[in-house]
Design a protein around this motif. Structure first.
Motif, PDB file in Angstrom:
ATOM      1  N   SER A  48       0.869  -1.176   0.000  1.00  0.00           N
ATOM      2  CA  SER A  48       0.000   0.000   0.000  1.00  0.00           C
ATOM      3  C   SER A  48       0.906   1.226   0.000  1.00  0.00           C
ATOM      4  N   GLY A  49       0.325   2.373  -0.315  1.00  0.00           N
ATOM      5  CA  GLY A  49       1.160   3.563  -0.343  1.00  0.00           C
ATOM      6  C   GLY A  49       0.349   4.814  -0.531  1.00  0.00           C
ATOM      7  N   THR A  50       1.004   5.933  -0.290  1.00  0.00           N
ATOM      8  CA  THR A  50       0.391   7.232  -0.527  1.00  0.00           C
ATOM      9  C   THR A  50       1.364   8.078  -1.331  1.00  0.00           C
ATOM     10  N   GLY A  51       0.827   9.056  -2.023  1.00  0.00           N
ATOM     11  CA  GLY A  51       1.670   9.945  -2.808  1.00  0.00           C
ATOM     12  C   GLY A  51       1.166  10.034  -4.231  1.00  0.00           C
ATOM     13  N   VAL A  52       1.864  10.839  -5.015  1.00  0.00           N
ATOM     14  CA  VAL A  52       1.479  11.089  -6.400  1.00  0.00           C
ATOM     15  C   VAL A  52       2.708  10.864  -7.269  1.00  0.00           C
ATOM     16  N   ILE A  53       2.542  10.095  -8.353  1.00  0.00           N
ATOM     17  CA  ILE A  53       3.668   9.813  -9.243  1.00  0.00           C
ATOM     18  C   ILE A  53       3.382  10.336 -10.652  1.00  0.00           C
ATOM     19  N   SER A  54       4.452  10.793 -11.297  1.00  0.00           N
ATOM     20  CA  SER A  54       4.372  11.297 -12.671  1.00  0.00           C
ATOM     21  C   SER A  54       5.631  10.874 -13.403  1.00  0.00           C
ATOM     22  N   GLY A  55       5.573  10.907 -14.722  1.00  0.00           N
ATOM     23  CA  GLY A  55       6.778  10.597 -15.490  1.00  0.00           C
ATOM     24  C   GLY A  55       6.472  10.335 -16.942  1.00  0.00           C
ATOM     25  N   ARG A  56       7.460   9.743 -17.614  1.00  0.00           N
ATOM     26  CA  ARG A  56       7.345   9.486 -19.049  1.00  0.00           C
ATOM     27  C   ARG A  56       7.736   8.046 -19.352  1.00  0.00           C
ATOM     28  N   ILE A  57       7.028   7.459 -20.311  1.00  0.00           N
ATOM     29  CA  ILE A  57       7.298   6.085 -20.715  1.00  0.00           C
ATOM     30  C   ILE A  57       7.463   6.050 -22.236  1.00  0.00           C
ATOM     31  N   PRO A  58       8.735   6.048 -22.708  1.00  0.00           N
ATOM     32  CA  PRO A  58       8.985   5.941 -24.149  1.00  0.00           C
ATOM     33  C   PRO A  58       8.748   4.500 -24.610  1.00  0.00           C
ATOM     34  N   ILE A  59       8.027   4.327 -25.700  1.00  0.00           N
ATOM     35  CA  ILE A  59       7.705   2.993 -26.206  1.00  0.00           C
ATOM     36  C   ILE A  59       8.016   2.931 -27.699  1.00  0.00           C
ATOM     37  N   VAL A  60       8.680   1.849 -28.095  1.00  0.00           N
ATOM     38  CA  VAL A  60       8.884   1.557 -29.513  1.00  0.00           C
ATOM     39  C   VAL A  60       8.149   0.255 -29.795  1.00  0.00           C
ATOM     40  N   ILE A  61       7.274   0.259 -30.786  1.00  0.00           N
ATOM     41  CA  ILE A  61       6.616  -0.986 -31.185  1.00  0.00           C
ATOM     42  C   ILE A  61       7.366  -1.518 -32.387  1.00  0.00           C
ATOM     43  N   ARG A  62       8.064  -2.648 -32.155  1.00  0.00           N
ATOM     44  CA  ARG A  62       8.911  -3.246 -33.185  1.00  0.00           C
ATOM     45  C   ARG A  62       8.345  -4.627 -33.502  1.00  0.00           C
ATOM     46  N   ASP A  63       7.901  -4.840 -34.719  1.00  0.00           N
ATOM     47  CA  ASP A  63       7.305  -6.119 -35.133  1.00  0.00           C
ATOM     48  C   ASP A  63       6.200  -6.562 -34.169  1.00  0.00           C
ATOM     49  N   GLY A  64       5.397  -5.615 -33.742  1.00  0.00           N
ATOM     50  CA  GLY A  64       4.266  -5.930 -32.878  1.00  0.00           C
ATOM     51  C   GLY A  64       4.573  -6.015 -31.396  1.00  0.00           C
ATOM     52  N   SER A  65       5.857  -5.917 -31.009  1.00  0.00           N
ATOM     53  CA  SER A  65       6.219  -5.985 -29.592  1.00  0.00           C
ATOM     54  C   SER A  65       6.455  -4.594 -29.027  1.00  0.00           C
ATOM     55  N   PRO A  66       5.757  -4.232 -27.938  1.00  0.00           N
ATOM     56  CA  PRO A  66       5.980  -2.928 -27.305  1.00  0.00           C
ATOM     57  C   PRO A  66       7.216  -2.965 -26.405  1.00  0.00           C
ATOM     58  N   ILE A  67       8.259  -2.232 -26.800  1.00  0.00           N
ATOM     59  CA  ILE A  67       9.516  -2.195 -26.050  1.00  0.00           C
ATOM     60  C   ILE A  67       9.589  -0.862 -25.302  1.00  0.00           C
ATOM     61  N   ILE A  68       9.730  -0.939 -23.988  1.00  0.00           N
ATOM     62  CA  ILE A  68       9.858   0.272 -23.167  1.00  0.00           C
ATOM     63  C   ILE A  68      11.344   0.509 -22.917  1.00  0.00           C
ATOM     64  N   THR A  69      11.805   1.727 -23.214  1.00  0.00           N
ATOM     65  CA  THR A  69      13.212   2.060 -22.955  1.00  0.00           C
ATOM     66  C   THR A  69      13.277   3.318 -22.111  1.00  0.00           C
TER      67      THR A  69
END
Length: 173
Positions: free
Chosen positions: A54-75
Motif C-alpha cells: 500500500s502507499g500514498t503519494g502522487v507519481i508522474s513521469g514518461r514512458i517511451p515505447i517503440v513498437i517493433r514487429d508488434g512488440s511494445p519495447i519500453i526504454t
C-alpha cells in the motif's frame, strides 16, 4: 489506415497522455511516448493487485515505447513521486528471507516514510520488464528513524501482471 496523433485517458486519479509520435497500425516500427501525470500511488498499487503493498503519494513521469514487429519495447520509462509519502509492504515470503540485509529492508518497508521514490523500467511489455525501485526515507520504528536508501531490482512479466490485475475497467475511473 488510421493514425492516432493525440490521446489522453484518465487513470488512477491522474492521466496518461500520448505526447509524441503517432500510432500507425501495420507500421514495422513506430515510436511514441506516454506521459503519466499525477497518478495516485495508492490507486496504482491497487490496480496492479500487489498483495501486501500500500502507499500514498502522487507519481508522474514518461514512458517511451517503440513498437517493433508488434512488440511494445519500453526504454527508459521513469515514474517519480512529486513529494514525500508512505510505502508499506507486508507481503508473504518475507519470513523466508532469514537474517541479514534482506530482512532489514523488509522491516524498513513495513512502514517506510519516503522522501524520494523513483520507479524505472525497461524491456518488452509483452514479455519481461526490468523494474527498479529507488527509495529514500526512513521507517520511524526502525533504528530511531535512521535514513535509508533502498534499491530493489526485479524482473516482472508485465503482460502477466496486467492479466492478473484488476486493470480492465477499473483503470479508467
Amino acid at each position: 489506415g488510421v493514425t492516432v496523433e493525440n490521446a489522453s485517458w484518465p487513470f488512477a486519479g491522474g492521466s496518461i497522455t500520448l505526447t509524441s509520435g503517432a500510432i500507425q497500425p501495420g507500421a514495422a516500427e513506430q515510436a511514441f511516448e506516454l506521459k503519466v501525470d499525477k497518478v495516485d500511488l495508492s490507486a496504482f498499487i491497487r490496480l496492479l493487485a500487489l498483495d501486501g503493498a500500500s502507499g500514498t503519494g502522487v507519481i508522474s513521469g514518461r514512458i517511451p515505447i517503440v513498437i517493433r514487429d508488434g512488440s511494445p519495447i519500453i526504454t527508459g520509462g521513469v515514474l517519480t513521486a512529486s513529494g514525500p509519502g508512505q510505502l508499506s509492504y507486508k507481503g508473504g515470503g518475507t519470513d523466508a528471507i532469514g537474517g541479514g540485509q534482506g530482512a532489514i529492508v523488509f522491516q524498513a518497508l513495513e512502514d517506510f516514510q519516503y522522501t524520494g521514490l523513483t520507479l524505472s523500467f525497461d524491456g518488452d511489455a509483452q514479455d519481461r520488464l526490468n523494474v527498479k525501485l529507488n527509495l529514500q526515507g526512513a521507517n520511524p520504528d526502525l533504528y530511531d528513524g535512521y535514513p535509508f536508501a533502498i534499491n530493489i531490482n526485479t524482473e516482472a512479466s508485465f503482460a502477466e501482471l496486467l492479466r492478473s490485475a484488476t486493470v480492465g475497467t477499473n483503470a479508467i475511473d
